[in-house]
Scaffold this motif. Structure first.
Motif, PDB file in Angstrom:
ATOM      1  N   LYS A  30      -5.712   6.344   2.683  1.00  0.00           N
ATOM      2  CA  LYS A  30      -4.273   6.234   2.454  1.00  0.00           C
ATOM      3  C   LYS A  30      -3.645   5.212   3.396  1.00  0.00           C
ATOM      4  O   LYS A  30      -2.781   4.425   2.989  1.00  0.00           O
ATOM      5  CB  LYS A  30      -3.595   7.587   2.646  1.00  0.00           C
ATOM      6  N   PHE A  31      -4.063   5.229   4.650  1.00  0.00           N
ATOM      7  CA  PHE A  31      -3.543   4.297   5.643  1.00  0.00           C
ATOM      8  C   PHE A  31      -3.865   2.856   5.252  1.00  0.00           C
ATOM      9  O   PHE A  31      -3.015   1.971   5.293  1.00  0.00           O
ATOM     10  CB  PHE A  31      -4.115   4.651   7.015  1.00  0.00           C
ATOM     11  N   GLN A  32      -5.107   2.619   4.830  1.00  0.00           N
ATOM     12  CA  GLN A  32      -5.510   1.277   4.390  1.00  0.00           C
ATOM     13  C   GLN A  32      -4.742   0.868   3.145  1.00  0.00           C
ATOM     14  O   GLN A  32      -4.325  -0.276   3.014  1.00  0.00           O
ATOM     15  CB  GLN A  32      -7.023   1.234   4.128  1.00  0.00           C
ATOM     16  N   GLU A  33      -4.526   1.813   2.231  1.00  0.00           N
ATOM     17  CA  GLU A  33      -3.783   1.522   1.010  1.00  0.00           C
ATOM     18  C   GLU A  33      -2.341   1.127   1.342  1.00  0.00           C
ATOM     19  O   GLU A  33      -1.791   0.191   0.760  1.00  0.00           O
ATOM     20  CB  GLU A  33      -3.792   2.741   0.088  1.00  0.00           C
ATOM     21  N   CYS A  34      -1.734   1.817   2.302  1.00  0.00           N
ATOM     22  CA  CYS A  34      -0.374   1.463   2.735  1.00  0.00           C
ATOM     23  C   CYS A  34      -0.349   0.050   3.307  1.00  0.00           C
ATOM     24  O   CYS A  34       0.579  -0.723   3.033  1.00  0.00           O
ATOM     25  CB  CYS A  34       0.128   2.454   3.784  1.00  0.00           C
ATOM     26  N   ALA A  35      -1.352  -0.296   4.100  1.00  0.00           N
ATOM     27  CA  ALA A  35      -1.430  -1.636   4.684  1.00  0.00           C
ATOM     28  C   ALA A  35      -1.600  -2.685   3.584  1.00  0.00           C
ATOM     29  O   ALA A  35      -0.968  -3.749   3.629  1.00  0.00           O
ATOM     30  CB  ALA A  35      -2.580  -1.713   5.685  1.00  0.00           C
TER      31      ALA A  35
END
Length: 60
Positions: A30-35
């Motif tokens: 999720k964190f990578q997707e937000c980035a």
């Protein structure tokens, strides 16, 4: 005079501290997707989240 070495400072302060944490695969994804969606670095996103949370917690 010799040229400066090392990474250039971006912003007002040098980023010379590290944070390590354990997270689930889902949280990391999720964190990578937000980035990816925002086009910001994970460091920038984390700093923004911390600033926002700190602002909410310290308001009186």
């Amino acid at each position: 005079m010799s040229p400066r070495t090392g990474r250039p400072i971006v912003g007002n302060e040098p980023k010379n501290k590290q944070i390590a944490l354990r997270a689930t695969e889902t949280t990391v994804r999720k964190f990578q997707e937000c980035a990816d969606i925002t086009g910001e670095t994970k460091t920038d996103l984390l700093e923004k989240m911390v600033d926002e949370l700190h602002g909410k917690l310290t308001k009186k």
